[in-house]
Enzyme design. Structure first.
Site, short mmCIF file in Angstrom:
data_model
loop_
_atom_site.label_atom_id
_atom_site.label_comp_id
_atom_site.label_asym_id
_atom_site.label_seq_id
_atom_site.Cartn_x
_atom_site.Cartn_y
_atom_site.Cartn_z
N SER A 59 3.10 -2.09 10.39
CA SER A 59 5.01 -2.32 10.92
C SER A 59 5.47 -3.15 10.26
CB SER A 59 5.40 -1.64 12.46
OG SER A 59 5.03 -0.38 12.23
N ASN A 65 0.90 -0.87 0.31
CA ASN A 65 -0.18 -0.01 0.31
C ASN A 65 1.09 1.28 0.79
OD1 ASN A 65 -2.11 1.99 0.36
ND2 ASN A 65 -2.22 1.35 2.83
N TRP A 66 0.93 1.23 -1.18
CA TRP A 66 2.14 3.52 -1.60
C TRP A 66 1.08 4.50 -0.93
CZ3 TRP A 66 3.63 2.46 -6.75
CH2 TRP A 66 4.83 1.37 -6.79
N LYS A 67 -0.33 4.45 -0.07
CA LYS A 67 -0.94 5.43 0.12
C LYS A 67 -0.40 6.48 -0.95
CE LYS A 67 -0.87 3.39 4.55
NZ LYS A 67 -0.10 3.68 5.96
N GLU A 116 -7.40 5.04 7.32
CA GLU A 116 -6.80 6.09 7.16
C GLU A 116 -7.95 6.42 6.44
OE1 GLU A 116 -2.74 6.14 5.41
OE2 GLU A 116 -1.81 5.51 7.42
N GLU A 140 -5.29 -5.06 10.65
CA GLU A 140 -4.36 -3.41 10.72
C GLU A 140 -4.65 -2.65 11.72
OE1 GLU A 140 -2.46 -2.81 6.66
OE2 GLU A 140 -3.81 -0.89 6.86
N GLY A 155 2.70 2.33 10.84
CA GLY A 155 3.63 3.37 10.69
C GLY A 155 4.07 4.37 12.43
N HIS A 213 -9.76 1.27 4.55
CA HIS A 213 -8.54 0.99 5.79
C HIS A 213 -8.56 2.58 6.84
CE1 HIS A 213 -4.79 2.58 6.48
NE2 HIS A 213 -3.78 1.28 5.81
P1 PGA Z 1 2.95 0.76 7.47
O1 PGA Z 1 1.33 1.13 6.92
O2 PGA Z 1 3.38 -0.59 7.01
O3 PGA Z 1 3.70 2.02 7.00
O4 PGA Z 1 2.50 1.06 9.17
C1 PGA Z 1 0.17 -0.51 6.66
C2 PGA Z 1 -1.05 -0.06 5.98
O5 PGA Z 1 -1.71 1.24 6.38
O6 PGA Z 1 -1.84 -1.07 5.00
#
Ligand code: PGA
Length: 245
Positions: free
Chosen positions: A201, A6-8, A93, A159, A165, A91
């Site tokens: 992470s 997931n490159w966001k 976010e 998640e 993160g 997600h």
């Molecule tokens: P992260 O993000 O590996 O940077 O913790 C994972 C995600 O949000 O899918």
């Protein structure tokens, strides 16, 4: 085994071109499926660069309507049309920053499945719920309210929000319990088996421990997927893990 990147909101055209050059010299295995979720604007571009490779491309979200007056939204049909195989829905976010509710996530997941996309549905508890010991209950509630009505093209990504993160991940036992709980809950409700990915992470240091956990069917990687060497090293760890069996 599934490895998802997931490159966001990261990597521009130039960086994606560089990334794809490395992918094109790498030997992928048929045992591990990989999918990259680039920013929406580059779905088509990335797809054109790696169309000869056994890696899929996916969208980071999609709307529940297939067309109409929804400025800034992306139709699941458009994702399909530009070559996406998967889409991430729910997600944390999106849930937090865009106020997407379970009801809306359910609609989005259903619409994506109806458009022949495979859905990676994200669930996960906050730090408060984790510390209160109510993570299982919280995730169960999320599933109850956001599961679409068909499951053939559905994967779940667990998640924990506090792990995304931050470099912190749950204990092996907590991940194992959660994945088992999710599978059991969905099986009891639907009689269907689903694959459950772990996300939050994931990096080169913890990948082997995570893959060794029972009921982990793959990983959803954020930050560590932005560096092609790390991404491919994580992918290779998944191949190696399967070679053990
Ligand atoms: P992260 O993000 O590996 O940077 O913790 C994972 C995600 O949000 O899918």
């Amino acid at each position: 085994m599934f490895v998802a990147a997931n490159w966001k909101m990261n990597l521009d055209k130039k960086l994606i071109f560089e990334f794809s050059k490395h992918l094109n010299t790498f030997k992928f295995s048929s045992k591990v499926e990989a999918c990259i979720f680039p920013p929406m604007t580059y779905v088509d571009y990335l797809n054109s660069l790696i169309s000869n490779l056994p890696i899929s491309v996916g969208g980071q979200n999609c709307h529940y309507k297939k067309s109409g007056a929804y400025t800034g939204e992306v139709s699941p049909l458009f994702l399909k049309d530009t070559g996406c195989k998967y889409v991430i829905i729910g997600h944390s976010e999106r849930r937090i920053l865009n106020h997407e509710t379970n009801d809306e996530i359910k609609l989005r997941a259903q619409s994506a499945i109806n458009s022949n996309l495979k859905v990676v549905l994200c669930v996960g508890e906050s730090l408060i719920d984790h510390e209160k010991g109510s993570a299982l209950k919280f995730v169960e509630e999320q599933l109850l309210e956001s599961l679409p009505n068909n499951f053939e093209n559905l994967l779940i990504a667990y998640e924990p929000i506090w792990s995304i993160g931050t470099g912190k991940i749950p204990s092996v036992n907590d991940i194992e319990d959660m994945h088992q709980h999710i599978k059991k809950f969905i099986f009891e409700k639907t009689n269907k088996k689903v694959k459950v990915l772990y996300g939050g992470s994931v990096n080169l240091e913890n990948i082997n421990n995570i893959l060794n956990i029972v009921n982990v069917d793959g990983v959803l990687i954020g930050g560590s997927s932005l560096n092609v060497k790390d991404f491919l090293a994580i992918y290779s760890a998944a191949v190696k893990h399967l070679d053990k069996f």
